[in-house]
Structure formats: C-alpha cells, structure tokens
Design an enzyme around this catalytic site. Structure first.
Site, mmCIF file in Angstrom:
data_model
loop_
_atom_site.group_PDB
_atom_site.id
_atom_site.type_symbol
_atom_site.label_atom_id
_atom_site.label_comp_id
_atom_site.label_asym_id
_atom_site.label_seq_id
_atom_site.Cartn_x
_atom_site.Cartn_y
_atom_site.Cartn_z
ATOM 1 N N CYS A 172 0.788 -1.243 0.000
ATOM 2 C CA CYS A 172 0.000 0.000 0.000
ATOM 3 C C CYS A 172 0.819 1.291 0.000
ATOM 4 C CB CYS A 172 -0.933 0.017 1.207
ATOM 5 S SG CYS A 172 -1.952 -1.436 1.338
ATOM 6 N N ILE B 183 21.156 2.481 6.944
ATOM 7 C CA ILE B 183 22.095 2.954 7.962
ATOM 8 C C ILE B 183 23.479 2.324 7.779
ATOM 9 C CG2 ILE B 183 21.489 1.172 9.663
ATOM 10 C CD1 ILE B 183 21.763 3.383 11.810
#
Length: 312
Positions: free
Chosen positions: A142, A201
């Site tokens: 979605c 990261i």
C-alpha cells in the site's frame, strides 16, 4: 522557483471517489478485517484512519484485537472464512522474521497489503499478473503504491514513454530500506526504469533495470549520501526518528521531496531547493489499501472457484 506542496488527500481524492461510486453502483458487500495484536500507538492511529476512510467509501471494516500468540491461527481461520473478503495486520507484532512468516500465511486472494510471498516474489521479478492470461493484476504494497501514485500526480512519470519505462532517465534516492516500504519501492521504481540509490544505515545499494531480464537488479555502491543527493531528481525519505533531516544544501535545484515517515525528514528550508514536496502519504496509503481490497473482492466475485494459491 516556487515550490508546490502536494497533499496526499488530493492525490487520493479521485481514487476514493471511484471506489465509492463503484461500491454504491454495484452494491458490493465486502468485509475487510484488520487484526491488531500490538499496543503500538501508530498502529492504533492507522486503524482509526482505516475505519474512517472505509466508512466514507462504503467498505465494511471491522477491527479485531487479538493476542499476538493467537494471531497465526486467527489468520489461517480468516483465510477460510467466506464472510471475510480481505485481511490486514497492523505490524509490528513480534518483529523480524516472525512477522514476515505471518505475512506469508495470509491468502493472496485476501492479502490487501500485498505483503505475502506470492506478491513480493512477483514484485521483485517484475511479474505483474497472477495468471498467464494477465487478467488478475498483482497486489502492490500500500505505501509504495501510494508513493507511486503521488509521483504520477506530480508528473515525475513520463506518460509519453512506454509502460514499464516511464521513469527512464530519472535518478531517485530512497532513504529507507525496510521490507515493507523502502526495498519494495526501490524495486518498483527501478522496474519502471529509474536509477535508484537505496540508503540504509549500513550501506548504499544501487537498483537498476536489467533490459535483458526485464526486472531490476541490485548491486553494492561505494558512493556516499553527500555525493548522491546532488544528482537526485527525487528524494524519498522514511527515517523513523525525530532528529534526522536531509540537508537542504546538498539537494539538487528543482528536486522532488517526499516523506513517508511520521517525522519531518526534511529541513524547513527545503522549499528553497524543491519544486514539489509531499510531507505525508498516509491518506493515499489508506486509499490504496481499499483499492487493493476492492480488486481482490472483484477477483473473488468473478472467480468463485479460484485455485488454491498459498504463499507458504
């Protein structure tokens, strides 16, 4: 240069109206059940948005709170319940691989979030239909789908180019590589022809479309964020912390900036560089959820004897 602010509600408006009209005209009775097995305030808020939006369009939405230890059996029972036409789960539940396992046991014919193995495999391999006749389109997760619709609304997609190559020549940076949003989004945009820098990261990955294989491939990239931002036509950020900001001084003039985090990921002066910004995608996400749901319900109505198609 004037920066234009794009609201997710405006992007979702035409889709929401179309859903409402279709449900009303065809008198579609369809129940979407959301399972809440955590106490995450963000999940509870998302459930409230879902209920409110479904009420507006005519989707019958029911929120069921369950103990997380009972969720697996609950989902398996929901797969076989003819009174339930769509299933969604508010994650995280356990986190990590356990949650991915739970995603995979939801039936592809009821998985409105597009997170089960069937849809994820097809998405990464650029397979856009469930059947060889290409009558059943795959469900796309979605939030990535909402971001794609926002990019289309912004005319980042070049509608003059062939389908599947409408992002050719675009360089897009995605600062997030979660399995729910960042990685799927990188694959989808690369499959549409863009060059994608996926920032995590720990490292940077480059996603590009292989013309021979007709699907994206990823590779390690030794470039740094400060080298990537100045060449990026679009920067999409979903860093879930309050203290992170994309540095405006590194952004390309005329950049498109989109945030899907619940925190502000861009500096206040981003408008000095950006041509368009979208600071929240939530309302578009909820609408895409209902769009996925109605598509699956139509599959169920047209094909009452759908073949067994498990993700596990």
């Amino acid at each position: 240069m004037e920066c234009k602010t794009i609201l997710a509600a405006d992007v979702a408006s035409s889709f929401r109206d179309a859903l409402k009209q279709k449900i009303s005209e065809r008198k579609i009775k369809a129940k979407l059940v959301g399972y809440l097995a955590n106490k995450d305030p963000s999940a509870e808020k998302y459930a409230e948005w879902t209920a409110r939006s479904c009420k507006e369009t005519g989707v019958l939405f029911e929120l069921r709170k369950v103990n997380r230890e009972d969720l697996e059996e609950t989902l398996l029972a929901a797969n076989d319940d003819d009174e339930i036409h769509g299933i969604m789960v508010y994650y995280p539940v356990f986190g990590g691989g356990h949650d991915q396992y739970l995603q995979n046991i939801v039936s592809p014919y009821k998985d409105v979030e597009g997170l089960c193995h069937t849809y994820r495999f097809n998405m990464y391999h650029n397979i856009r239909s469930l059947d060889k006749a290409k009558t059943l389109k795959c469900i796309i997760p979605c939030t990535p789908l909402a971001i794609i619709k926002i990019l289309e609304y912004m005319r980042v997609y070049d509608q003059e180019r062939p389908y599947g190559n409408q992002l050719f020549g675009k360089t897009i940076t995605i600062i997030n590589r979660s399995e729910v949003v960042g990685r799927p989004l990188a694959a989808l945009l690369a499959n549409d022809g863009a060059t994608i820098y996926s920032i995590d990261i720990h490292d940077v990955l480059l996603f590009k479309k292989d013309i021979v294989k007709q699907k994206h491939v990823s590779s390690d990239c030794d470039m740094k964020l400060e080298q990537i931002l100045p060449i990026s036509d679009v920067v999409i950020s979903g860093v879930p912390t309050a203290d992170y900001r994309v540095p405006t001084n590194l952004l390309k003039e005329g950049v498109v900036a989109i945030t899907f985090s619940s925190f502000k990921n861009f500096e206040e002066n981003v408008k000095e560089k950006a041509s368009m910004i979208c600071a929240s995608v939530g309302k578009a996400t909820v609408t895409m959820l209902q769009r996925n749901f109605l598509r699956l319900r139509e599959y169920q109505m047209k094909n009452p004897n759908l073949p067994e198609l498990r993700s596990y």
